[in-house]
Design a protein around this motif. Structure first.
Motif, PDB file in Angstrom:
ATOM      1  N   PRO A  79      -1.904   5.107  -6.049  1.00 31.50           N
ATOM      2  CA  PRO A  79      -1.782   4.488  -4.825  1.00 31.50           C
ATOM      3  C   PRO A  79      -0.771   3.512  -4.639  1.00 31.50           C
ATOM      4  O   PRO A  79      -0.495   2.796  -3.543  1.00 31.50           O
ATOM      5  CB  PRO A  79      -3.012   4.057  -4.554  1.00 31.50           C
ATOM      6  CG  PRO A  79      -3.621   3.848  -5.796  1.00 31.50           C
ATOM      7  CD  PRO A  79      -3.129   4.742  -6.858  1.00 31.50           C
ATOM      8  N   TYR A  80      -0.248   2.990  -5.716  1.00 37.90           N
ATOM      9  CA  TYR A  80       0.974   2.098  -5.736  1.00 37.90           C
ATOM     10  C   TYR A  80       2.141   2.577  -5.311  1.00 37.90           C
ATOM     11  O   TYR A  80       2.467   3.799  -5.403  1.00 37.90           O
ATOM     12  CB  TYR A  80       1.099   1.390  -7.162  1.00 37.90           C
ATOM     13  CG  TYR A  80      -0.172   0.924  -7.717  1.00 37.90           C
ATOM     14  CD1 TYR A  80      -0.897   0.099  -6.780  1.00 37.90           C
ATOM     15  CD2 TYR A  80      -0.505   0.937  -9.123  1.00 37.90           C
ATOM     16  CE1 TYR A  80      -2.345  -0.486  -7.544  1.00 37.90           C
ATOM     17  CE2 TYR A  80      -1.577   0.161  -9.685  1.00 37.90           C
ATOM     18  CZ  TYR A  80      -2.475  -0.338  -8.817  1.00 37.90           C
ATOM     19  OH  TYR A  80      -3.660  -0.936  -9.392  1.00 37.90           O
ATOM     20  N   LYS A 114       0.917  -1.357   0.047  1.00 38.65           N
ATOM     21  CA  LYS A 114       0.056  -0.005  -0.093  1.00 38.65           C
ATOM     22  C   LYS A 114       1.002   1.264  -0.077  1.00 38.65           C
ATOM     23  O   LYS A 114       1.672   1.722   0.899  1.00 38.65           O
ATOM     24  CB  LYS A 114      -0.932   0.251   1.221  1.00 38.65           C
ATOM     25  CG  LYS A 114      -0.119  -0.760   2.342  1.00 38.65           C
ATOM     26  CD  LYS A 114      -0.813  -0.716   3.718  1.00 38.65           C
ATOM     27  CE  LYS A 114       0.158  -1.303   4.790  1.00 38.65           C
ATOM     28  NZ  LYS A 114       1.439  -1.750   4.647  1.00 38.65           N
TER      29      LYS A 114
END
Ligand code: ADP
Ligand code: MG
Length: 692
Positions: A285-286, A245
């Motif tokens: 979001p990676y 995350k």
């Protein structure tokens, strides 16, 4: 070892049985094979030949000097045997081969004398000495040519088993067990690339009926090896991105544009492209795991500054890690100058920041008062806590150990990570070694840069080189002198530097100050010497390769490299990159008397191109992949059949196929990919559960 021998959990898998279960192989043979690392039938079947012997009869007119050849002919003279030394002998005879009467010599095989009578037909294999019209024979066969097949597999057997025996075992394994060999590639792939089935390919690899058959078998295994290797890399990459995350950093595009406009130059197309790639990662979001490659002087620091600023506008902190204190200071200075006007706080943390100052700095860092921290590996020590670390950039990443890189990735709440390197990595190695990372490349130099002129001079020309040096010094410029590299011993390197230093001190009297730098100096001393050179208190700097990394002294316009043939091309290029950093024309002189043709070729290439990528490809070609990263822990995968350089095209195809498969839904669902999925589970890449 990268090979898709998919091992199922049920141990009744026949191929996993020990080799002695083969009819015809007993315990004794099994023990011999075990020394080759062969325990199971599968391991025997996958013990691939390392080359092939060509036993086809050929017309001697077409055979090159020193080439190995097999001929059939009639004995024309009584063999004469001569003994010399203790157990040495030479057997010579004339043989009529077609229309040629040639000589044949056997060394130390006196017993052959009685096996050859005049007019007998014989078959002989050996090296053809075209000038003497002689075969230096290795093998003798009474009668006409018997060998089945044109080609015979040759295995690396360490003298434990004979080739003949080994081929016999292989034949047993194939005939008794080939029914159990399963296909590892989906039908659609076999059809698309016209590849042989695994069973057929394996037989042909060990017992090819022709050269063409051997090539087809090889082609199939090359693809299989690459594809499975790339499946692993691409799956890892997908996991790195999607399962870790990261943070979505919404940077302020307006401010970023303002900052870019404030720079004293406009970005090159390549810099823009790379900034966009990195910023897209920041926003997603990676978690970024990206390698940035750019030749020396291609403007990586500007890219780093822009990306660090982006992080700051998103409300995060950034860190820049470099391998030496000198570099850290230089970067801190230039980033401070660029970013302070934008209201960004830049701080420097090195091991020389101690005591109260250090405590205070660390306090401000964890309170979020410092936006960007620059330093050496001191940055990843436990006591260093960021408030909200968003982006970590490392410069010259190949200098950091794998362990340090890992610690760095674990710092803070999973920051995005960018590894920058100025060592251009040949495409083929980048695909394999960094296959699990995303790669950005700056492949364009800022406009108007003067190319460094490089000359190759023989050592006898040292006087003229010294004259050339003096010319530059008179103009107020500075000169680097790099000393011979003797890889085996740092001590000798230092001795060389000391010698050259005292020669030059003597040569320039007190007209110019000559400094000395080498790896054995304490680090404060190194910093002091570097500073003096940077401040032009020293005009000439004699050094070992420690100046290789990143140092920036724009007034230095000349570099002389002693014994240049001892360095790799990439290293010479790195060294050369220390000059040509200002507006003046710069020069690099390679002093070298290379003895080999390859050595001369290397010097020539250096004088012909300033393109680091061209040089790195050439370096790889001339030195091979093992040497490219240096001997130690190169991290290169080993392939059984495939060759990363020779089979590069297949590597690219396999990489693209693997990428497509891993991203597709079908791969994770359809039966035809079950074997591949099983492989990913067994190599620990996935848990076997469905990904999305
Ligand atoms: P690298 O770190 O890739 O070796 P640097 O970032 O140190 O290269 O850049 C080398 C020099 O080129 C610096 O003086 C820098 O200011 C300048 N520079 C960077 N980008 C550009 C550009 N687009 N146009 C002109 N000069 C540039
Ligand atoms: Mg740099």
């Amino acid at each position: 070892m990268e090979h898709p021998s998919v091992k199922t959990n049920h141990d009744h898998q026949p191929l996993h049985q020990p080799v002695h279960t083969l009819k015809g192989i007993g315990k004794e043979t099994a023990a011999q094979l075990s020394e080759l690392g062969i325990f199971t039938i599968e391991e025997l079947l996958e013990y691939f030949p390392h080359r092939y012997e060509d036993y086809r009869l050929r017309d001697l007119a077409e055979v090159a000097h020193d080439e190995r050849v097999t001929v059939e002919g009639k004995v024309h003279s009584v063999p004469s045997l001569m003994f010399y030394g203790k157990k040495k002998s030479r057997l010579t005879l004339k043989v009529l081969v077609g229309r040629y009467l040639i000589s044949v010599v056997f060394f130390n095989q006196p017993y052959l004398k009685n096996k050859m009578n005049v007019n007998d037909t014989v078959t002989i294999t050996g090296k053809w000495d075209k000038h003497r019209q002689t075969i230096n024979a290795q093998l003798f066969e009474a009668g006409p040519h018997q060998k089945q097949g044109d080609f015979e597999a040759v295995y690396a057997l360490k003298g434990l088993v004979s080739g003949k025996q080994f081929r016999k075992y292989m034949g047993l394994a194939l005939s008794q067990f080939s029914d159990h060999l399963h296909e590892t590639l989906p039908d659609s792939f076999l059809q698309k690339y016209k590849l042989l089935h695994r069973r057929e390919a394996l037989r042909s690899l060990h017992f090819p009926a022709s050269q063409e058959e051997m090539k087809q078998a090889r082609r199939r295994f090359v693809y299989e090896e690459f594809l499975y290797f790339q499946l692993k890399m691409q799956a890892l990459r997908k996991f790195e991105r999607e399962q870790s995350k990261g943070m979505s950093q919404s940077y302020d595009l307006q401010k970023l544009k303002q900052f870019i406009d404030s720079l004293p130059f406009s970005l090159t197309g390549a810099q823009k492209r790379v900034v966009n790639e990195i910023c897209a990662d920041l926003l997603s979001p990676y978690r970024m795991n990206r390698l940035l490659q750019g030749d020396v002087g291609s403007g990586k620091t500007a890219v780093a500054a822009i990306c660090l600023y982006a992080t700051v506008t998103a409300g995060f902190q950034g860190a820049l890690m470099v391998p030496t204190e000198i570099l850290a200071e230089q970067h801190a200075e230039s980033l401070h100058a660029m970013l302070e006007p934008m209201g960004v706080t830049v701080a420097l943390l090195t091991s020389s920041v101690k005591g109260k100052r250090r405590k205070e700095l660390l306090g401000r860092l964890s309170a979020g008062e410092i936006d960007i921290l620059i330093g050496t590996h001191a940055l990843i020590q436990d006591e260093v806590d960021f408030q909200r670390l968003g982006l970590v950039i490392t410069d010259e990443q190949h200098r950091f150990g794998v362990q340090q890189r890992r610690v760095l990735r674990e710092k803070g709440e999973s920051p995005d990570v960018l590894f920058m390197t100025a060592t251009p990595i040949p495409r083929t190695l980048a695909i394999t070694v960094f296959g699990e990372m995303d790669v950005s490349i700056i492949d364009e130099m800022p406009a108007g840069r003067k190319a460094i002129e490089t000359y190759w001079a023989k050592e006898e020309m040292l006087d003229r080189v010294l004259g050339f040096m003096e010319k530059e010094l008179v103009k107020g410029r500075q000169v680097y002198v790099i000393c011979p590299l003797i890889e085996e011993s740092e001590k000798l390197d230092v001795q060389n530097a000391l010698d050259v230093h005292s020669q030059l001190v003597h040569y320039f009297h007190s007209k110019y100050q000559v400094g000395l730098m080498h790896g054995r100096l304490p680090s404060e001393e190194k910093d002091r010497v570097m500073k003096e050179f940077s401040d032009n208190q020293l005009q000439v700097l004699v050094s070992t390769t420690v100046v290789e990394v990143g140092v920036n002294v724009p007034n230095a316009t000349m570099m002389v490299i002693y014994d240049a043939e001892r360095f790799g091309l990439s290293q010479l290029h790195q060294l050369r990159g220390r000059v040509g950093r200002g507006s003046e024309q710069s020069y690099c002189i390679l002093l070298a008397n290379p003895k080999t043709e390859v050595g001369q070729e290397r010097m020539k290439v250096m004088t012909e191109t300033n393109d680091g990528f061209v040089l790195s490809e050439k370096d790889l070609e001339l030195r091979g992949p093992g040497d490219f990263f240096g001997r130690k822990q190169s991290g290169l995968p080993e392939f059984k059949v495939a060759d990363m350089i020779h089979d590069y095209r297949a590597l690219e195809v396999a990489r693209d196929d693997a990428k497509r498969l891993i991203e597709s839904k079908e791969f994770w669902e359809l039966e035809e990919y079950a074997v591949m999925r099983e492989y990913l589970v067994q190599t620990g890449v996935t848990s076997g559960e469905k990904l999305d």
